[in-house]
Design a protein around this motif. Structure first.
Motif, short mmCIF file in Angstrom:
data_model
loop_
_atom_site.label_atom_id
_atom_site.label_comp_id
_atom_site.label_asym_id
_atom_site.label_seq_id
_atom_site.Cartn_x
_atom_site.Cartn_y
_atom_site.Cartn_z
N THR A 1 -0.56 7.39 4.66
CA THR A 1 -1.47 6.10 5.31
C THR A 1 -2.70 5.78 4.64
O THR A 1 -2.95 4.68 4.11
N PHE A 2 -3.17 6.85 3.56
CA PHE A 2 -4.31 6.46 2.85
C PHE A 2 -3.41 5.67 1.78
O PHE A 2 -4.08 4.59 1.29
N MET A 3 -2.49 5.96 1.10
CA MET A 3 -2.06 5.15 -0.19
C MET A 3 -1.59 3.69 0.47
O MET A 3 -2.13 2.52 -0.16
N ALA A 4 -1.06 3.59 1.46
CA ALA A 4 -0.78 2.38 2.21
C ALA A 4 -2.04 1.50 2.57
O ALA A 4 -1.98 0.33 2.11
N ASP A 5 -3.03 1.91 3.11
CA ASP A 5 -3.96 1.24 3.35
C ASP A 5 -4.89 0.87 2.32
O ASP A 5 -5.49 -0.32 2.07
N GLU A 6 -5.11 1.86 1.25
CA GLU A 6 -5.93 1.47 0.08
C GLU A 6 -5.35 0.53 -0.94
O GLU A 6 -6.20 -0.30 -1.52
N PHE A 7 -3.97 0.56 -0.92
CA PHE A 7 -3.56 -0.57 -1.85
C PHE A 7 -2.49 -1.59 -1.32
O PHE A 7 -1.73 -1.96 -1.77
N ASN A 8 -3.11 -2.06 -0.26
CA ASN A 8 -2.28 -3.25 0.64
C ASN A 8 -0.89 -3.19 0.69
O ASN A 8 -0.30 -4.30 0.56
N ARG A 9 -0.39 -2.07 0.77
CA ARG A 9 1.02 -1.70 1.19
C ARG A 9 1.98 -2.13 0.08
O ARG A 9 2.93 -2.80 0.19
N ALA B 1 -14.48 19.53 -5.66
CA ALA B 1 -14.50 21.01 -5.31
C ALA B 1 -12.75 21.34 -5.37
O ALA B 1 -12.28 22.50 -5.59
N PHE B 2 -12.28 20.42 -4.51
CA PHE B 2 -10.82 20.64 -4.20
C PHE B 2 -10.61 21.70 -3.50
O PHE B 2 -9.69 22.74 -3.97
N ASP B 3 -11.04 22.21 -2.71
CA ASP B 3 -11.29 23.59 -1.97
C ASP B 3 -10.79 23.41 -0.33
O ASP B 3 -11.06 24.51 0.34
N SER B 4 -10.69 22.47 -0.09
CA SER B 4 -10.25 21.95 1.28
C SER B 4 -9.29 20.90 1.31
O SER B 4 -9.20 20.14 0.34
N ASP B 5 -8.61 20.69 2.62
CA ASP B 5 -7.83 19.34 2.83
C ASP B 5 -8.64 18.39 3.55
O ASP B 5 -8.20 18.05 4.61
N ASP B 6 -9.88 18.20 3.00
CA ASP B 6 -10.86 17.23 3.58
C ASP B 6 -11.71 16.80 2.66
O ASP B 6 -12.83 17.08 2.48
N ASP B 7 -11.00 15.83 1.59
CA ASP B 7 -11.74 15.26 0.45
C ASP B 7 -11.70 13.95 0.40
O ASP B 7 -10.76 13.32 0.87
N MET B 8 -12.77 13.45 0.12
CA MET B 8 -12.78 11.95 0.05
C MET B 8 -12.01 11.24 -0.99
O MET B 8 -11.58 9.97 -0.58
N GLU B 9 -11.76 12.10 -2.05
CA GLU B 9 -10.71 11.29 -3.07
C GLU B 9 -9.18 11.61 -2.59
O GLU B 9 -8.37 11.05 -2.99
N SER B 10 -8.92 12.92 -2.07
CA SER B 10 -7.55 13.31 -1.94
C SER B 10 -6.95 13.21 -0.70
O SER B 10 -5.90 13.91 -0.47
N ALA B 11 -7.47 12.56 0.16
CA ALA B 11 -7.19 12.62 1.68
C ALA B 11 -6.85 14.21 1.97
O ALA B 11 -7.79 15.08 1.92
N ASP B 12 -5.39 14.36 2.41
CA ASP B 12 -5.20 15.98 2.52
C ASP B 12 -3.91 16.41 1.72
O ASP B 12 -3.27 17.42 2.24
N ILE B 13 -3.87 15.99 0.76
CA ILE B 13 -2.68 16.06 -0.26
C ILE B 13 -2.91 17.39 -1.04
O ILE B 13 -1.79 18.06 -1.64
N PHE B 14 -4.08 17.92 -1.29
CA PHE B 14 -4.16 19.03 -2.29
C PHE B 14 -3.28 20.27 -1.92
O PHE B 14 -2.55 20.65 -3.02
N ALA B 15 -3.22 20.69 -1.06
CA ALA B 15 -2.32 21.95 -0.86
C ALA B 15 -0.89 21.70 -1.00
O ALA B 15 -0.37 22.53 -1.77
N ALA B 16 -0.49 20.42 -0.62
CA ALA B 16 0.85 19.95 -0.66
C ALA B 16 1.29 19.71 -2.19
O ALA B 16 2.16 19.86 -2.43
N ALA B 17 0.36 18.98 -2.91
CA ALA B 17 0.35 18.87 -4.18
C ALA B 17 0.57 20.02 -4.90
O ALA B 17 1.40 20.19 -5.68
#
Length: 332
Positions: free
Chosen positions: A192-200, A296-312
């Motif tokens: 959703t983040f990628m779609a909304d941020e970059f106009n699908r 920090a990338f120390d949780s899945d609640d990041d302004m830049e990363s949505a919730d992708i960090f652990a999955a990445a």
């Protein structure tokens, strides 16, 4: 045996009857969140848990304070610390240790990255074919440039011997062909983040995949469309074999160091995208960096990363595991 003492670049190794430990793979993540196992993952955790947990631990003189070299069944892992100085000092400290034989070892750098707008999505994994130093050359403040100047970076050929390295083309191609079809995951929030941020846009709507490309390494943690254009210009200036795909803080200096030790041909670099290289979600430099100490990338609640960090990080491990297992089984 790879032993820097042979080249008279350090004091002679002490005489010892201890058997030298042969290393087949040296894995170099840059940071870990919290503990090495059992909590929110950083760059090291999945690799440590699968390959080195329960193995031997060694203190490395000259390495990052408190960090250990973990070794089990010929696989070694060392968390170097972030940034150029930490990464290269950690690598050199490990390679100089006379207790270990790296003569047949592959050095695999693994970590997260920001990736290129217009061609990548968060969760992609990159097989690095070339590494460019973002900081070498000349950078100007955009406010000092003419209004129609597109780039704020200017090439200086004085630095070319250090500014970039093209990795072993044959090895890179083998790695890419081995891992290119690896299934990768994302999350619904990230989609959703990628779609909304970059106009699908079509490029932003696809699922993560493995991509081969050039990385930029900078102690300057940059973001923004102007530096994205600088990144494209740098890859074109240095004639790298593949386009710019991601930015991080360590690969170029690691490649230069390994080249000087005659080991560049055994260097493999893998990165996973955890954010995009422009400002998103209405963020500005002031709002993103002015009120926090840094990413920090120390949780899945990041302004830049949505919730992708652990999955990445899991995607990175999936790709890295194929490479490490192929080396261990002498199939690479």
């Amino acid at each position: 045996m790879f032993n820097l003492h042979k080249n008279n670049t350090a004091c002679p190794a002490p005489h010892t009857k201890q058997e030298v430990i042969r290393v087949k793979v040296l894995i170099l993540p840059k940071f870990e969140n919290g503990e090495m196992t059992g909590d929110f993952p950083g760059e090291a955790q999945f690799f440590y848990e699968h390959y080195c947990k329960g193995g031997a631990q060694y203190t490395i003189d000259g390495g990052f304070p408190g960090h250990k070299l973990y070794v089990k069944d010929g696989i070694a892992l060392y968390v170097t610390g972030c940034g150029k100085v930490n990464a290269v000092l950690g690598l050199c400290a490990v390679l100089h240790d006379p207790r270990f034989d790296f003569s047949d070892a592959y050095i695999i750098s693994v970590g997260c990255a920001g990736s290129a707008i217009g061609s990548t999505v968060m969760g992609d994994v990159f097989v690095i074919s070339a590494a460019v130093d973002f900081d070498l050359g000349h950078h100007a403040d955009a406010r000092d440039l003419a209004p129609d100047t597109e780039n704020t970076w200017f090439h200086n050929p004085v630095y070319d011997s250090t500014a970039y390295r093209i990795l072993n083309k044959e090895l890179t191609e083998k790695i890419y062909n081995l891992v290119k079809d690896t299934p990768l995951h994302t999350t619904e929030k990230t989609r959703t983040f990628m779609a909304d941020e970059f106009n699908r846009a079509d490029w932003a709507m696809r699922e993560p995949k493995v991509i081969k490309g050039t990385t930029l390494s900078g102690d300057n943690y940059w973001k923004g469309i102007h530096d994205h254009k600088n990144a494209v210009k740098m890859t074109e200036t240095y004639g790298t074999p593949d386009s710019f795909v991601c930015a991080e803080m360590e690969e170029a200096p690691l490649a230069v160091a390994l080249d000087r030790y005659g080991l560049l041909h055994r260097f493999i670099a893998l990165r996973a995208s955890v954010n995009i290289d422009v400002f998103t979600s209405g963020l500005t430099p002031e709002s993103l960096w002015g009120t926090q100490s840094g990413a920090a990338f120390d949780s899945d609640d990041d302004m830049e990363s949505a919730d992708i960090f652990a999955a990445a990080m899991e995607n990175l491990f999936r790709v890295g595991k194929k490479v490490i297992d192929a080396i261990s089984e002498a199939k690479l």
